[in-house]
Design an enzyme around this catalytic site. Structure first.
Site, mmCIF file in Angstrom:
data_model
loop_
_atom_site.group_PDB
_atom_site.id
_atom_site.type_symbol
_atom_site.label_atom_id
_atom_site.label_comp_id
_atom_site.label_asym_id
_atom_site.label_seq_id
_atom_site.Cartn_x
_atom_site.Cartn_y
_atom_site.Cartn_z
ATOM 1 N N GLY A 144 0.829 -1.198 0.000
ATOM 2 C CA GLY A 144 0.000 0.000 0.000
ATOM 3 C C GLY A 144 0.864 1.248 0.000
ATOM 4 O O GLY A 144 2.075 1.207 0.260
ATOM 5 N N CYS A 145 0.244 2.385 -0.293
ATOM 6 C CA CYS A 145 0.989 3.639 -0.390
ATOM 7 C C CYS A 145 1.484 4.118 0.978
ATOM 8 O O CYS A 145 2.665 4.439 1.143
ATOM 9 C CB CYS A 145 0.142 4.707 -1.068
ATOM 10 S SG CYS A 145 -1.551 4.860 -0.437
ATOM 11 N N TYR A 146 0.599 4.152 1.978
ATOM 12 C CA TYR A 146 1.028 4.556 3.317
ATOM 13 C C TYR A 146 2.117 3.623 3.853
ATOM 14 O O TYR A 146 3.126 4.093 4.389
ATOM 15 C CB TYR A 146 -0.158 4.571 4.276
ATOM 16 C CG TYR A 146 -1.090 5.743 4.140
ATOM 17 C CD1 TYR A 146 -0.638 7.060 4.279
ATOM 18 C CD2 TYR A 146 -2.451 5.551 3.917
ATOM 19 C CE1 TYR A 146 -1.504 8.152 4.172
ATOM 20 C CE2 TYR A 146 -3.329 6.625 3.811
ATOM 21 C CZ TYR A 146 -2.858 7.923 3.939
ATOM 22 O OH TYR A 146 -3.727 8.988 3.850
ATOM 23 N N THR A 148 4.325 1.899 2.173
ATOM 24 C CA THR A 148 5.568 2.114 1.445
ATOM 25 C C THR A 148 6.346 3.289 2.023
ATOM 26 O O THR A 148 7.547 3.173 2.334
ATOM 27 C CB THR A 148 5.292 2.357 -0.045
ATOM 28 O OG1 THR A 148 4.759 1.157 -0.626
ATOM 29 C CG2 THR A 148 6.555 2.751 -0.794
ATOM 30 N N ALA A 149 5.693 4.419 2.171
ATOM 31 C CA ALA A 149 6.376 5.607 2.702
ATOM 32 C C ALA A 149 6.866 5.372 4.125
ATOM 33 O O ALA A 149 7.958 5.815 4.502
ATOM 34 C CB ALA A 149 5.435 6.808 2.655
#
Length: 341
Positions: A144-146, A148-149
């Site tokens: 997911g994007c969150y 990953t960061a």
């Protein structure tokens, strides 16, 4: 090589089209959509006019080498076994294979997992952290994007035991495209414009994914406080993390840990002291930017990470995973810096 996309009309699907259309190894592109089959792709996205992208097809999948699935949770897992049996490598941009525990998936996603037997075969596809595990595999769970960061920032520091595990606060912000292309009241212009809000407080579905991978880094169960926010911009993601350094750890050790992890990475950048990440640094690119400081006044470590939620947080990372799976140069089809301003 023939590549396919299920969910080609969503925002992540459209970004996959953009990246794969220019990829040197992709000679044929299948575009799947259950809702608008038979339509020309440029009738959905007119900026593709005269590019000969193709016609959207129903989801009767032909033979191909790699299939990207950008579908709501539950829809990919129930069909994956059949794809794998046909020799199709699957890169899932959804949530179906990110969690190793079927019980956790069912708790957070409120449906029974359709393919529990495949969870042990799926590899979590964050290349900078798990590159060797990804190479040559057939089923990749695109993060997911969150997560990953967050994971790019925290995993190296936790692996080296440089942070305390009892105190981790993740304060995250995303542009509206992270919610997808579907229509909902909360995404209307008049609801989002000149507004800023938290959502999914203490209940967001990326929480168990973050905790799973951070626990993997430290070798024991770990919990975090994770709060996402919706920002009135189209794309971009910025995560601010608050942590406590382990006893005696200095800021230089934290920075050196990142340097050792990422010094040869093309897509992860450590900014010089005093330069803090901005979402425009990564907008429209597969690049991530990191910064930290050890606040002498409070003793807290403050960490900031930024990515483009649709690229490094979705489609760009998926293509990066495809390159690893197929044995191609990892950055193929992903060159380019952010759009600025």
């Amino acid at each position: 090589m023939k590549v396919g996309i299920l969910g080609a009309t969503g925002y992540a699907g459209q970004e996959l089209v953009r990246l794969l259309h220019r990829h040197e190894e992709v000679k044929e592109l299948y575009l799947g959509s259950s809702s608008v089959a038979g339509e020309n792709y440029d009738s959905i996205y007119p900026h593709w006019s005269d590019q000969n992208i193709g016609v959207l097809e129903d989801e009767n999948i032909p033979d191909m080498d790699v299939l990207f699935c950008a579908l709501p949770h539950g829809l990919t897992a129930e069909r994956t076994s059949a794809f794998l049996e046909r020799g199709i490598k699957v890169i899932d941009l959804g949530a179906d294979f990110r969690l190793q525990s079927a019980e956790s998936y069912e708790e957070w996603y409120k449906i029974k997992h359709p393919a529990v037997e495949l969870l042990k075969e799926a590899v979590y596809g964050l290349p900078e952290l798990y590159r060797q595990e990804i190479k040559g595999k057939s089923l990749i769970a695109n993060p997911g994007c969150y997560p990953t960061a967050t994971l790019l920032a925290l995993v190296p520091l936790l692996r080296k035991q440089l942070l305390q595990t009892e105190y981790l606060i993740i304060d995250a912000k995303s542009g509206v495209s992270g919610a997808g292309r579907g229509i909902s009241l909360g995404m209307h212009y008049s609801e989002v414009n000149e507004n800023f809000k938290a959502y999914g407080v203490a209940s967001h579905r990326h929480t168990p994914e973050i905790e799973q991978e951070l626990s993997r880094a430290v070798g024991s169960p770990l919990t975090v406080s994770f709060t996402p926010h919706l920002v009135p911009m189209t794309r971009g993601m910025l995560v601010t993390i608050y942590a406590k350094a382990s006893e005696g750890v200095a800021e230089k050790e934290l920075r050196n840990c990142w340097q050792n992890q990422y010094e040869n990475e093309e897509f992860v950048h450590l900014l010089p002291p005093g330069t803090w990440p901005q979402t425009k640094f990564s907008s429209g690119s597969n690049h991530a930017f990191l910064q930290l400081t050890l606040d002498r006044r409070t003793g807290n470590v403050v960490i900031v990470s930024t990515i483009d939620n649709l690229l490094k947080g979705a489609a760009g990372q998926a293509v990066q995973n495809m390159n690893l799976v197929m044995g191609w140069p990892e950055a193929q089809g992903l060159k380019g810096t952010a759009l600025w301003p």
